[in-house]
Scaffold this motif. Structure first.
Motif, mmCIF file in Angstrom:
data_model
loop_
_atom_site.group_PDB
_atom_site.id
_atom_site.type_symbol
_atom_site.label_atom_id
_atom_site.label_comp_id
_atom_site.label_asym_id
_atom_site.label_seq_id
_atom_site.Cartn_x
_atom_site.Cartn_y
_atom_site.Cartn_z
ATOM 1 N N PHE A 282 0.828 -1.198 0.000
ATOM 2 C CA PHE A 282 0.000 0.000 0.000
ATOM 3 C C PHE A 282 0.866 1.253 0.000
ATOM 4 C CE2 PHE A 282 -2.189 3.413 2.242
ATOM 5 C CZ PHE A 282 -3.389 3.489 1.528
ATOM 6 N N GLU A 283 1.917 1.270 0.843
ATOM 7 C CA GLU A 283 2.790 2.441 0.920
ATOM 8 C C GLU A 283 3.569 2.648 -0.372
ATOM 9 O OE1 GLU A 283 5.082 1.754 4.421
ATOM 10 O OE2 GLU A 283 3.491 2.490 5.745
ATOM 11 N N ARG A 284 3.966 1.580 -1.018
ATOM 12 C CA ARG A 284 4.643 1.718 -2.311
ATOM 13 C C ARG A 284 3.700 2.297 -3.352
ATOM 14 N NH1 ARG A 284 6.826 -3.602 -1.656
ATOM 15 N NH2 ARG A 284 5.139 -4.296 -3.001
ATOM 16 N N ARG A 285 2.477 1.842 -3.314
ATOM 17 C CA ARG A 285 1.506 2.282 -4.303
ATOM 18 C C ARG A 285 1.101 3.743 -4.094
ATOM 19 N NH1 ARG A 285 -3.176 -2.053 -4.947
ATOM 20 N NH2 ARG A 285 -1.636 -3.448 -5.795
ATOM 21 N N TYR A 286 0.803 4.100 -2.872
ATOM 22 C CA TYR A 286 0.240 5.409 -2.594
ATOM 23 C C TYR A 286 1.213 6.339 -1.867
ATOM 24 C CZ TYR A 286 -3.942 2.943 -3.912
ATOM 25 O OH TYR A 286 -4.868 2.198 -4.601
ATOM 26 N N GLY A 287 2.344 5.838 -1.479
ATOM 27 C CA GLY A 287 3.342 6.654 -0.805
ATOM 28 C C GLY A 287 2.972 6.936 0.634
ATOM 29 N N ARG B 194 2.174 9.262 3.670
ATOM 30 C CA ARG B 194 1.515 10.559 3.791
ATOM 31 C C ARG B 194 1.944 11.207 5.100
ATOM 32 N NH1 ARG B 194 -4.454 10.075 1.215
ATOM 33 N NH2 ARG B 194 -3.713 9.291 -0.780
#
Length: 86
Positions: free
Chosen positions: A74-79, A81
């Motif tokens: 998820f963090e790779r996809r959406y970075g 925040r």
């Protein structure tokens, strides 16, 4: 109950392969495999993948899912925040 229209019910052993547990019960299921039960009699054997002995709902045990991998994906996809300021 009318006679002759229902399948025959007989003792059958169901073995849960996940929990390594076995249950002797009545069933209409048939099998070519047999097992010698604790009482010395031989019964048809039916292997099942999950039963009340291994199902998380009945055992109260939860299985660990790869949540770390999901979070990282998820963090790779959406970075990452930044935290919201109020």
């Amino acid at each position: 109950m009318r006679h002759g229209i229902h399948p025959a019910s007989r003792p059958v052993v169901f073995r849960d392969r996940a929990a390594n547990a076995a249950f002797l019960t009545h069933s209409t299921a048939s099998s070519t495999r047999t097992i010698e039960w604790e009482d010395g009699n031989t019964y048809p054997l039916i292997d099942v993948e999950i039963s009340s002995a291994s199902h998380p709902f009945y055992t109260g045990a939860t299985r660990i899912v790869d949540t770390a991998g999901r979070v990282e994906r998820f963090e790779r996809r959406y970075g990452l925040r930044a935290p919201a300021h109020r």
